[in-house]
Structure formats: C-alpha cells, structure tokens
Design a protein around this motif. Structure first.
Motif, mmCIF file in Angstrom:
data_model
loop_
_atom_site.group_PDB
_atom_site.id
_atom_site.type_symbol
_atom_site.label_atom_id
_atom_site.label_comp_id
_atom_site.label_asym_id
_atom_site.label_seq_id
_atom_site.Cartn_x
_atom_site.Cartn_y
_atom_site.Cartn_z
ATOM 1 N N ARG A 195 30.840 37.457 32.501
ATOM 2 C CA ARG A 195 31.555 38.051 33.640
ATOM 3 C C ARG A 195 32.211 36.970 34.503
ATOM 4 N NH1 ARG A 195 27.632 41.037 36.990
ATOM 5 N NH2 ARG A 195 26.052 39.735 36.017
ATOM 6 N N GLY A 199 36.383 36.191 35.124
ATOM 7 C CA GLY A 199 36.995 36.009 36.441
ATOM 8 C C GLY A 199 37.643 34.651 36.601
ATOM 9 N N SER A 227 33.687 39.724 37.984
ATOM 10 C CA SER A 227 34.953 39.301 37.369
ATOM 11 C C SER A 227 36.124 39.585 38.293
ATOM 12 C CB SER A 227 35.161 40.021 36.033
ATOM 13 O OG SER A 227 34.147 39.706 35.107
#
Length: 235
Positions: A195, A199, A227
């Motif tokens: 995650r 991002g 993210s």
C-alpha cells in the motif's frame, strides 16, 4: 572461456578487505540500536552510513575488478556469506559503482532478483528497485517490462513491491501502462509495504503529471486510504 582462478582472486581480496574494514570501523555500542531499528535478524557491526560509504569508495578504488564475472562474484560473495548487515549494504554499493556502469544489462536481472528475494526488506529492496531495476527498465524496456509485469502478480511480496516502485526515478519517462498494471494487480493487497509502495509511486509521478495522478486516484475508489494519502500528499 573465463579463467575462474583469475576471477576468484580479486573477488576474494575485495571481500576480505571489506570485512576487515568493517571490523575496524565497528562500534558495538551502536550495533544493537541499528539492528532494532531495522528489525533485522542479521546483526550489525555498528558502522554508520557515511563511514560505510567512505570505506566502499576507498576499497573499490584500491581493488578494481577487471571483468563482469569478478564483479558479480564479489557482489554475491559479500551478499551470500554476510555475517553483518553492512556487508550486504556494501554489496549493494558495489552494484551501483560508476566504474561498472557499462555492465548494467538485463543479464543482471537474475542476480538482482536473488538480492530482492533473499534480502526481503525495504532497506535492500527499495535501493535495488529504484536504482538498479529502474535504470535497466528505462534502458531495455522490451526486455525488462515483461519481467515487471510478471513480478506484479508474483506471490512474493518484494518482487511485487519492486514492480510498483521501480519507476520512482523515471519522471517523464514513466511507462504509465506498466505503472497502471503493477498497481491494479495489487489494489486489494493489504500489506503495508504494498500500500505504501503504491502511494509512493503515484506521489513521485505526481511531480511530473499531477492531473494524471489525480484522475487515477479518483478513478480507483478501492485504493487503500494509505495509498491515497501518499499519492495526494503534495496535491
């Protein structure tokens, strides 16, 4: 045919020099805190990053490796036989040394894959993904892109993270089709490193194409909050 004895000699000399140099710089008072911070099973010598890098610059100049086989053998020896984490850091430093830049070809992918899979932690993998795999991708797209597409769907967490963040340094050369593929393949993964990696990859690309990133985020409502937050951090 490669002379294996000629290859082994400089590799062994540099490996010995690295281990000796790290032992001389070791600070046992710092080592436990470094190990705790990195959550590492492998112990540290307690050598701070600036001192380690200075050691590498000196030793890599003193022990030049004349061919790619000796270079690869040295990297793998430092990595596979490491007793302390700094030995592996110096192996990574050696992979990126400017003296050996011309040897960076897709033929190194199996070696880098081994380091990613056996390293299996962010301090190793992020360096390899962004500074080794990424440049190989940009220089050899036809060969490396299919590998990243496969890694995006691989059961191994760190291959998948590599595929997601390998374009961190690509800027306007980012392959958006590949970026989309690697992110969408991992949208439902709940692992923190996946995650966070999604991002991070989007945030870096937003420096170049903020509108593209906003549209991507808006068009993917199943992006995790982490993210999404990372992707829009500077928007």
């Amino acid at each position: 045919m490669t002379d294996t004895h000629a290859t082994a000699a400089p590799a062994a000399a540099l490996v010995h020099a690295v281990r000796t140099g790290l032992a001389e710089l070791a600070d046992p008072r710092k080592a436990p805190d470094m190990q705790r911070y990195m959550k590492s099973d492998m112990p540290f010598r307690g050598v701070p990053t600036p001192e380690r890098r200075a050691l590498g610059r000196r030793l890599f100049a003193e022990y030049p490796l004349s061919d790619v086989d000796a270079w690869r053998a040295t990297v793998l020896s430092l990595w596979r036989e490491a007793s302390f984490r700094e030995e592996r850091y110096l192996a990574l430093d050696l992979t990126g040394h400017r003296r050996y830049a011309d040897w960076q070809t897709p033929l190194l992918l199996p070696m880098y894959e081994e380091l990613i899979v056996t390293g299996a932690w962010w301090d190793f993998v992020d360096e390899l993904a962004s500074r080794r795999i990424g440049p190989l991708l940009r220089a050899h797209r036809a060969t490396v892109t299919p590998v990243m597409q496969r890694w995006a769907n691989d059961p191994h967490l760190w291959r998948r993270r590599t595929s997601i963040i390998c374009q961190l340094g690509s800027k306007e050369d980012t392959d958006t089709d590949l970026l989309i593929h690697c992110i969408e393949a991992n949208l439902h993964d709940r692992d923190f490193f996946i995650r966070k990696g999604i991002g991070w990859a989007l945030r870096q690309f937003a420096h170049v194409e903020p509108a593209w990133v906003r549209n991507f985020v808006d068009g993917h409502p199943t992006l995790s909050p982490l993210s999404r937050k990372e992707a829009m951090k500077h928007s």
